[in-house]
Each structure stands twice: as structure tokens, then as C-alpha cells.
Design a protein around this motif. Sequence first.
Motif, PDB file in Angstrom:
ATOM      1  N   LEU A 186     -75.173  39.516 -10.715  1.00  0.00           N
ATOM      2  CA  LEU A 186     -74.865  39.676  -9.286  1.00  0.00           C
ATOM      3  C   LEU A 186     -75.108  38.365  -8.537  1.00  0.00           C
ATOM      4  O   LEU A 186     -75.195  38.354  -7.308  1.00  0.00           O
ATOM      5  N   ALA A 187     -75.216  37.275  -9.293  1.00  0.00           N
ATOM      6  CA  ALA A 187     -75.460  35.973  -8.654  1.00  0.00           C
ATOM      7  C   ALA A 187     -74.328  35.667  -7.682  1.00  0.00           C
ATOM      8  O   ALA A 187     -73.155  35.894  -7.989  1.00  0.00           O
ATOM      9  N   GLY A 188     -74.678  35.189  -6.503  1.00  0.00           N
ATOM     10  CA  GLY A 188     -73.671  34.822  -5.509  1.00  0.00           C
ATOM     11  C   GLY A 188     -73.158  35.995  -4.695  1.00  0.00           C
ATOM     12  O   GLY A 188     -72.360  35.821  -3.785  1.00  0.00           O
ATOM     13  N   ARG A 189     -73.600  37.199  -5.006  1.00  0.00           N
ATOM     14  CA  ARG A 189     -73.154  38.389  -4.267  1.00  0.00           C
ATOM     15  C   ARG A 189     -74.139  38.752  -3.177  1.00  0.00           C
ATOM     16  O   ARG A 189     -75.333  38.550  -3.327  1.00  0.00           O
ATOM     17  N   ARG A 190     -73.605  39.314  -2.108  1.00  0.00           N
ATOM     18  CA  ARG A 190     -74.478  39.784  -1.019  1.00  0.00           C
ATOM     19  C   ARG A 190     -74.435  41.304  -0.996  1.00  0.00           C
ATOM     20  O   ARG A 190     -73.352  41.897  -0.922  1.00  0.00           O
ATOM     21  N   LEU A 191     -75.607  41.893  -1.039  1.00  0.00           N
ATOM     22  CA  LEU A 191     -75.680  43.359  -1.031  1.00  0.00           C
ATOM     23  C   LEU A 191     -76.467  43.828   0.178  1.00  0.00           C
ATOM     24  O   LEU A 191     -77.511  43.258   0.500  1.00  0.00           O
ATOM     25  N   LEU A 192     -75.952  44.848   0.814  1.00  0.00           N
ATOM     26  CA  LEU A 192     -76.701  45.491   1.888  1.00  0.00           C
ATOM     27  C   LEU A 192     -77.173  46.842   1.350  1.00  0.00           C
ATOM     28  O   LEU A 192     -76.364  47.662   0.906  1.00  0.00           O
ATOM     29  N   VAL A 193     -78.476  47.034   1.363  1.00  0.00           N
ATOM     30  CA  VAL A 193     -79.047  48.279   0.852  1.00  0.00           C
ATOM     31  C   VAL A 193     -79.837  48.940   1.974  1.00  0.00           C
ATOM     32  O   VAL A 193     -80.597  48.263   2.670  1.00  0.00           O
ATOM     33  N   THR A 194     -79.624  50.222   2.179  1.00  0.00           N
ATOM     34  CA  THR A 194     -80.482  50.941   3.134  1.00  0.00           C
ATOM     35  C   THR A 194     -81.412  51.845   2.341  1.00  0.00           C
ATOM     36  O   THR A 194     -81.065  52.334   1.269  1.00  0.00           O
ATOM     37  N   ALA A 195     -82.612  52.036   2.883  1.00  0.00           N
ATOM     38  CA  ALA A 195     -83.600  52.829   2.132  1.00  0.00           C
ATOM     39  C   ALA A 195     -84.546  53.535   3.098  1.00  0.00           C
ATOM     40  O   ALA A 195     -84.753  53.088   4.223  1.00  0.00           O
ATOM     41  N   GLY A 196     -85.109  54.623   2.621  1.00  0.00           N
ATOM     42  CA  GLY A 196     -86.149  55.324   3.387  1.00  0.00           C
ATOM     43  C   GLY A 196     -85.579  56.404   4.284  1.00  0.00           C
ATOM     44  O   GLY A 196     -84.370  56.626   4.348  1.00  0.00           O
ATOM     45  N   ALA A 229     -78.539  38.776  -6.862  1.00  0.00           N
ATOM     46  CA  ALA A 229     -77.885  39.016  -5.575  1.00  0.00           C
ATOM     47  C   ALA A 229     -78.779  38.552  -4.425  1.00  0.00           C
ATOM     48  O   ALA A 229     -79.998  38.518  -4.560  1.00  0.00           O
ATOM     49  N   SER A 230     -78.157  38.202  -3.296  1.00  0.00           N
ATOM     50  CA  SER A 230     -78.974  38.066  -2.094  1.00  0.00           C
ATOM     51  C   SER A 230     -78.884  39.414  -1.387  1.00  0.00           C
ATOM     52  O   SER A 230     -77.798  39.958  -1.189  1.00  0.00           O
ATOM     53  N   VAL A 231     -80.034  39.940  -1.079  1.00  0.00           N
ATOM     54  CA  VAL A 231     -80.114  41.338  -0.660  1.00  0.00           C
ATOM     55  C   VAL A 231     -80.656  41.450   0.747  1.00  0.00           C
ATOM     56  O   VAL A 231     -81.668  40.833   1.091  1.00  0.00           O
ATOM     57  N   ILE A 232     -79.961  42.235   1.560  1.00  0.00           N
ATOM     58  CA  ILE A 232     -80.506  42.619   2.861  1.00  0.00           C
ATOM     59  C   ILE A 232     -80.904  44.084   2.737  1.00  0.00           C
ATOM     60  O   ILE A 232     -80.090  44.934   2.355  1.00  0.00           O
ATOM     61  N   LEU A 233     -82.164  44.348   3.028  1.00  0.00           N
ATOM     62  CA  LEU A 233     -82.657  45.722   2.962  1.00  0.00           C
ATOM     63  C   LEU A 233     -82.859  46.216   4.389  1.00  0.00           C
ATOM     64  O   LEU A 233     -83.667  45.660   5.134  1.00  0.00           O
ATOM     65  N   VAL A 234     -82.093  47.214   4.769  1.00  0.00           N
ATOM     66  CA  VAL A 234     -82.323  47.856   6.063  1.00  0.00           C
ATOM     67  C   VAL A 234     -83.241  49.043   5.784  1.00  0.00           C
ATOM     68  O   VAL A 234     -82.860  50.002   5.113  1.00  0.00           O
ATOM     69  N   ALA A 235     -84.470  48.903   6.267  1.00  0.00           N
ATOM     70  CA  ALA A 235     -85.509  49.853   5.877  1.00  0.00           C
ATOM     71  C   ALA A 235     -85.821  50.811   7.012  1.00  0.00           C
ATOM     72  O   ALA A 235     -86.300  50.399   8.064  1.00  0.00           O
ATOM     73  N   ALA A 236     -85.539  52.088   6.778  1.00  0.00           N
ATOM     74  CA  ALA A 236     -86.083  53.129   7.637  1.00  0.00           C
ATOM     75  C   ALA A 236     -87.535  53.308   7.179  1.00  0.00           C
ATOM     76  O   ALA A 236     -88.098  52.407   6.556  1.00  0.00           O
ATOM     77  N   HIS A 237     -88.144  54.456   7.433  1.00  0.00           N
ATOM     78  CA  HIS A 237     -89.547  54.592   7.048  1.00  0.00           C
ATOM     79  C   HIS A 237     -89.713  54.550   5.529  1.00  0.00           C
ATOM     80  O   HIS A 237     -89.110  55.343   4.815  1.00  0.00           O
ATOM     81  N   LEU A 238     -90.524  53.606   5.038  1.00  0.00           N
ATOM     82  CA  LEU A 238     -90.787  53.475   3.598  1.00  0.00           C
ATOM     83  C   LEU A 238     -92.238  53.836   3.326  1.00  0.00           C
ATOM     84  O   LEU A 238     -93.119  53.447   4.076  1.00  0.00           O
ATOM     85  N   GLU A 239     -92.477  54.519   2.220  1.00  0.00           N
ATOM     86  CA  GLU A 239     -93.860  54.810   1.832  1.00  0.00           C
ATOM     87  C   GLU A 239     -94.429  53.739   0.920  1.00  0.00           C
ATOM     88  O   GLU A 239     -95.580  53.802   0.513  1.00  0.00           O
ATOM     89  N   ILE A 240     -93.601  52.799   0.544  1.00  0.00           N
ATOM     90  CA  ILE A 240     -94.061  51.714  -0.331  1.00  0.00           C
ATOM     91  C   ILE A 240     -93.691  50.396   0.342  1.00  0.00           C
ATOM     92  O   ILE A 240     -92.816  50.371   1.215  1.00  0.00           O
ATOM     93  N   PRO A 241     -94.329  49.304  -0.055  1.00  0.00           N
ATOM     94  CA  PRO A 241     -94.012  48.031   0.595  1.00  0.00           C
ATOM     95  C   PRO A 241     -92.585  47.601   0.262  1.00  0.00           C
ATOM     96  O   PRO A 241     -92.078  47.896  -0.822  1.00  0.00           O
ATOM     97  N   ALA A 242     -91.957  46.894   1.195  1.00  0.00           N
ATOM     98  CA  ALA A 242     -90.636  46.327   0.911  1.00  0.00           C
ATOM     99  C   ALA A 242     -90.833  45.209  -0.106  1.00  0.00           C
ATOM    100  O   ALA A 242     -91.887  44.569  -0.136  1.00  0.00           O
TER     101      ALA A 242
END
Length: 405
Positions: A186-196, A229-242
Amino acid sequence: MTSGEGDRLRVVVGITGGIAAYKAVALVRLFVLGGHDVSVIATEAALRFVGKPTLEAISRNPVGTDLYEGVSEVRHVALGQRADVLVVAPATANTLAKLAHGLADDLLGTTVLASAAPLVVAPAMHTEMWEHPATVANLRVLRERGVRIAGPGTGALTGSDVGAGRMAEPDEIYAAALAAVRPQDLAGRRLLVTAGGTREPLDPVRFLGNRSSGRQGVAIAEAARDRGASVILVAAHLEIPAPHGVEVHSAGSARELADAVARHARDADAVIMAAAVADYRPERVADAKLKKDALGDEYDVRLVKNPDILRELTSGALAPSRRDGQVVIGFAAETEQDPERLLAIAREKAARKGVDYLVLNRVGWSEGFGTEGNAVTVLDSAGSIVGEAAGDKLSVAHRILDVLV
Ligand code: C5P
């Protein structure tokens, strides 16, 4: 040199002198059970905590300590040269300092310097030592050099004290080591991940929420990071550290999450919506804390619908600004017990949401949400099953990314 995932890896486990050394035995065992070839290098101090016979029996290999043993085999460089991955667990404050400065006054030090393989360290020490500016600076140097840091966690330390500095659990260190040798597909790819799970406020102190822990979404972010990948994590409430090494944006409510997705989806090659987004929110949010005396015996909350972020992305307001070829992956967490009906719900959802892939997992009082493991089925937009995975959430994350790749 890297053998790659699934292949037998040549692993060097360096054990240094902290009480957590006893847990390194379990780590070595995990590697051996995983089918990998493990060479243990224990410092003199480590051997005050665990015996050499234990380590030799568990690793099924001789344990190195002394620089001047096995000189004819040029052992001080041979182990490092042939390793696919090096793991130092526990890494004491002293070891971190030595690694940061490239000291090579023992077999572990020479092995690390003689190796081009990824290095994973699992710090373990008391909180004061962990927070000391010297340790903080050493950590920064190591991170900048690409060393991966597993943990430490917060919890019970050796004495009666509790705090940061507890060595990461063996399975976490094991996963970090395997992640270090993943293919960079996934080198060079941008991923947007939402979690929580989103939290929909009722007043300044109360909210309507859900039981999502964010573990699966965070695991996807980590797995994608480990695959380049370069990852953007949009974090709602997480019970674990980002996770480290990903760009994190916090979002409290569904509408905040929608705003964050709108801002960051544009440039993403893939959007992975693992967050548990509330479908409804309280129509009115009180400015001050609601009082039961004023509310009386019954209290009705009127809910209004939240935006469906996935649909906005695939066919709504956000659709026109989507990057060409962007892949959108949605999740379906369902309580339906009947496998056929469960699949039918997922197929309908994949079509309705217009996603490229839908990850289906069954949830319940004790399934899915908040648990360490998961079992998922991945469907494509036509409803065909294109992947299935079960196991810890990191390995499930990798299988989902395999489909994406
Ligand atoms: O419709 P349902 O909530 O079951 O769909 C789940 C999927 O839709 C998840 O990927 C979730 O992130 C996403 N979702 C969304 N916006 C909402 C509700 C859910 O994007 N308002």
C-alpha cells in the motif's frame, strides 16, 4: 532477505534485564508456535531474571550472551545479518539508551548494528524512567530511525505501583514484529479509516452511544500503516489508544464524523468506514445538565436522523468530489443469527449504500464489539463473497486489506 508473511521468519529476540523478561519467554513461544526460527540473545542482566535452559528449551536454539562465544562463526554479526526481524523485549531504559547511541559492547548491540532488518523494541520500566527526558529523547531518536516501538502499556508495575511503562503483552509484540516485515503493497496510497463509536450528546455530560471499542478500525489503520499507506484515522470514541504513525482526527458525534470525512475523503485512494455511526441523535441538546427534578418520572427524547455518511460519499453531496478510482468500504454489524438471512441483509446493505465492498460481522452481547477477535465476510458491490477472515482483529484487518489491494 525478508521471507514475507506466512513464511518462516528468522527472528532474533533480544532480552534485556528487566523483570518483564519472564514474559519474553511467552513471546519466544509465540514465534516458535508461529513456525518461525528464533535465536535468543539474552544480556547478562536478563539471565538474572530468566534461566538460559528455559530460553533454549522454548526457542529450540542455543541462546547467545557472550560476545566471545562462537567467535569462529563470527556470531556477533552472523545473527544480525541473517535475521528477518529483530525484537528487543523487554527493552530497559539502559538498552534504549544504548540502542539510540549505537553502542555495541555486547552480543545484542553488535547484532543490532550488523543487521538491516526491521527492529521492534518493547520498552519496560518504571513510569519515572519512562517519562525521564533522557528516555523520551532516546525514544525519539529510535523512532526517527524507523525503529518500531511496541507499547508500553499502563497498568500494574513490579511493585505496588501502577502507571505507564508496563511491557506490551507478548501477542502485541508478536504482531508488531510481523507487521514490520509485511509487504509494502500500500506504499504511496492514502487511506481514510474511521473507527470507534459516535456519541450523540443529550447535554454537556450525557450522550447516547454504542459499544464499539474502535479495535477493528484501529487495527485496519495499523495494518495499512504497516503496509506502507499514509493513513488518516477519523476517530470517534476509542477504548484503546490511537496508533502511532497515523494522522488522527477526533470526531465526537456523527455530524462531526461526517465533517471530518468530507474534509479528508477527497484525497483518499480508499475510504474504510469501520466506525459505528449513530443513525439518530437527540433533536435537542441541553446547554446545561438536565435535572431529574425538572424532568419528572418520564423523560422522552426525540431523535432525528443523522446523515448517512457512506451514502453521501457514494451517491450524495460528497460524491462529485470523490477521487477517481476511490474504493469505498462499508461495514455491517448485525445481530441476525441465521447465516442466510445475515448474508441477505448484507447484500441488501451493500447495494443500498453503493459501496465497493461491505465487511459483514455478526455482533451481539458478547460478539464483535469490544472483543479481541473478530470473524468477517467481505462482499463486493454485487453481493458476491470475496473474502472471509477470522482471528485477532489485526489479522482480520490484513485480510480486508488483501481484498482492497
Ligand atoms: O446502516 P448501518 O448503520 O448498518 O451501516 C453501517 C455502515 O454505514 C458502516 O460502515 C458505518 O460506518 C456507515 N454509516 C454511515 N453513516 C451513518 C451510519 C452508518 O456512514 N449515519
